[in-house]
Design an enzyme around this catalytic site. Structure first.
Site, short mmCIF file in Angstrom:
data_model
loop_
_atom_site.label_atom_id
_atom_site.label_comp_id
_atom_site.label_asym_id
_atom_site.label_seq_id
_atom_site.Cartn_x
_atom_site.Cartn_y
_atom_site.Cartn_z
CB CYS A 91 -0.96 0.17 1.27
SG CYS A 91 -2.36 -1.35 1.05
CG HIS A 358 -5.67 2.32 -0.60
ND1 HIS A 358 -4.39 3.00 -0.97
CD2 HIS A 358 -5.45 1.09 0.03
CE1 HIS A 358 -3.29 2.20 -0.64
NE2 HIS A 358 -3.95 1.27 0.04
CB CYS A 388 -0.89 0.82 7.75
SG CYS A 388 -2.42 0.64 6.89
#
Length: 402
Positions: A91, A358, A388
């Protein structure tokens, strides 16, 4: 060490990451191409001055594979001399790509680079690249593997966040995103995605649900309760954290990040190249870091990497004017605020991934551009962006407006 400056930051709007989404017809190559073209055209850039393009991509397979950064640079008609590389830190890939691009400048090995990322989640679904961690017992057992949603619910359980807490955070994210769009806060950086005829396909984040209320979220069932109970992941989490008697499953689609398509790009350079090309620096990259964290809970890395980056910059949490933390799950942000004693008024002030989505490989560079725009709009000086990361990691970048 050479100072690295941000000269520009652009992103596409985020399209819903499914076949009915507005960007489903647009390949990842084209998304990446369009942000690279925007960087070139907005800055009247002689692309031969660019040394390298570094782009994050979390599922680099199929049409999204084979070093999409280099292929996109070629497709955007950049000079042949411009190299490109694709990176994957899950991510945080877009922010990691930006940090790597900045490191080339700070070390004196490049004069101008572009960092960023791309992900077409409607065309190349999350998890398409496979991987050993979730499937090979050799590593899954020893690291107490659980899916991210279980980790998010474990954070809520360990640190005392209720269903009302995470839902209230999600409602506020939607309100902030709507307010930001309604007031034109994203206009400086969002470049519309166009088709082959030059017609606009999408010019606004389409995942936002401004009508969201506590009552509408209360009607949603927890997304990870069945997985935790039927697949046994709750028991794995309790083996790793024996102080937990039962997991409180509080996360669902409404308080977790949305699946979307999108791309981002950040133009970086030293002072000399900026002066040569007539570019005005917007911010200086002051520090960046990545760190490993406990992999079973997986999502607590932002706390630790923020402290690491702050230490490298000679700063404390209170020295930062604005924070951006990717809203992977609401409890991730609530824990970060709790751990660093950050007021909600200083973090994700324009909404986040719960509202806008996202796009895995692109998000890190997107939020860095968002917080830079907000520094300029609000007249503030310093910001820290962080995410994260899968397998238990965190990445952070500190910038200072100039």
């Amino acid at each position: 060490m050479t100072d690295c400056y941000i000269y520009d930051a652009v992103r596409t709007p985020r399209g819903k990451g499914r076949a009915s989404g507005s960007l489903h017809e647009v390949t990842a190559l084209e998304l990446a191409t369009q942000v690279l073209k925007a960087v070139r055209d907005r800055n009247e850039l002689d692309t031969s001055a660019v040394d390298d393009v570094v782009m994050g991509c979390v599922s680099p397979v199929g049409e999204q594979g084979s070093d999409i950064a280099r292929i996109a640079a070629l497709n955007a008609d950049y000079a042949q001399s411009v190299s490109g590389v694709q990176v994957n830190r899950f991510c945080a890939s877009g922010l990691e790509a930006t940090n790597m691009a900045a490191a080339q400048i700070m070390s004196g090995q490049s004069d101008m680079t572009i960092g960023g990322g791309v992900e077409s989640m409607s065309r190349v679904p999350m998890g398409s690249d496979g991987g050993a961690w979730a499937t090979d017992p050799t590593i899954a057992f020893k690291s107490y593997f659980t899916p991210q949603g279980i980790g998010a619910d474990l954070i809520a359980t360990l640190y005392g966040f209720s269903r009302d807490d995470v839902d209230a955070y999600a409602v506020e994210s939607q309100k902030r995103a709507k307010h930001s769009w309604d007031n034109g806060y994203f206009e400086k950086s969002v470049v519309p995605v166009k088709d082959v005829l030059g017609l606009t396909i999408l010019d606004r984040d389409e995942h936002i649900r401004p009508e969201t209320t506590m009552q509408s979220l209360a009607a949603l069932e927890p997304s990870f309760a069945f997985m935790g109970e039927a697949a046994g992941f709750d028991e794995v989490a309790k083996q790793r954290y024996p102080e937990v008697e039962e997991l409180n499953h509080v996360h669902h689609a409404g308080n977790s990040s949305g699946i979307v398509d999108g791309a981002s790009a950040i133009l970086l350079g030293n002072k000399e190249i900026g002066e040569k090309l007539g570019l005005k620096p917007r911010a200086r990259i002051r520090a960046f870091s990545s760190i490993g964290s406990e992999p079973s809970i997986m999502l607590t890395g932002p706390e630790f990497v923020a402290r690491k980056a702050l230490k490298r910059a000679g700063m404390e949490a209170g020295d930062i004017d604005l924070y951006e933390l990717n809203e992977a799950f609401a409890a991730v942000v609530l824990r970060f605020m709790q751990a660093l004693d950050i007021d909600h008024g200083k973090i994700n002030v324009n909404g986040g991934a719960i509202a806008m989505g996202h796009p895995l490989g692109a998000t890190g560079a997107m939020i860095l551009g968002t917080v830079l725009d907000e520094l300029e709009r609000s007249g503030k000086q310093t910001a820290l962006a962080t995410l994260c990361v899968g397998a238990g990691m965190g990445t952070a970048t500190i910038i200072e407006r100039v």
